[in-house]
Design a protein around this motif. Structure first.
Motif, PDB file in Angstrom:
ATOM      1  N   CYS A  42       0.822  -1.213   0.000  1.00 48.67           N
ATOM      2  CA  CYS A  42       0.000   0.000   0.000  1.00 48.67           C
ATOM      3  C   CYS A  42       0.856   1.264   0.000  1.00 48.67           C
ATOM      4  O   CYS A  42       0.635   2.183   0.786  1.00 48.67           O
ATOM      5  CB  CYS A  42      -0.974  -0.017   1.181  1.00 48.67           C
ATOM      6  N   ASP A  66      -4.423  -3.725   0.086  1.00 53.85           N
ATOM      7  CA  ASP A  66      -5.349  -2.597   0.217  1.00 53.85           C
ATOM      8  C   ASP A  66      -5.077  -1.747   1.456  1.00 53.85           C
ATOM      9  O   ASP A  66      -5.651  -0.683   1.617  1.00 53.85           O
ATOM     10  CB  ASP A  66      -6.791  -3.093   0.211  1.00 53.85           C
ATOM     11  N   ARG A  67      -4.212  -2.229   2.328  1.00 56.08           N
ATOM     12  CA  ARG A  67      -3.798  -1.451   3.502  1.00 56.08           C
ATOM     13  C   ARG A  67      -2.416  -1.908   3.938  1.00 56.08           C
ATOM     14  O   ARG A  67      -2.011  -3.020   3.638  1.00 56.08           O
ATOM     15  CB  ARG A  67      -4.787  -1.565   4.651  1.00 56.08           C
TER      16      ARG A  67
END
Length: 70
Positions: A42, A66-67
């Motif tokens: 990310c 995604d993170r």
């Protein structure tokens, strides 16, 4: 996939200044990796955007989380 596959997995988080040298090192090693996976943790700018501007485009697979996984 062949029984003996050699994979290089490169975790990356916002350190693009080292990525080109790292990839050149991986490509120069023998035996050569059958696949090169870059795991983008990310980053503020996606690694795939950076790779698209280099000669490594099409030679590596980029996976983006995604993170951040600290």
């Amino acid at each position: 996939m062949p029984a003996n596959t050699l994979s290089a997995i490169l975790p990356v988080f916002n350190r693009f200044e080292y990525l080109t040298a790292c990839l050149e090192s991986v490509f120069s090693q023998r035996p050569r990796a059958d696949e090169i996976l870059i795991v983008d943790d990310c980053s503020s700018a996606p690694v795939s955007d950076f790779i698209a501007t280099t000669r490594f485009q099409g030679s590596v697979h980029v996976l983006r989380t995604d993170r951040n996984r600290r």
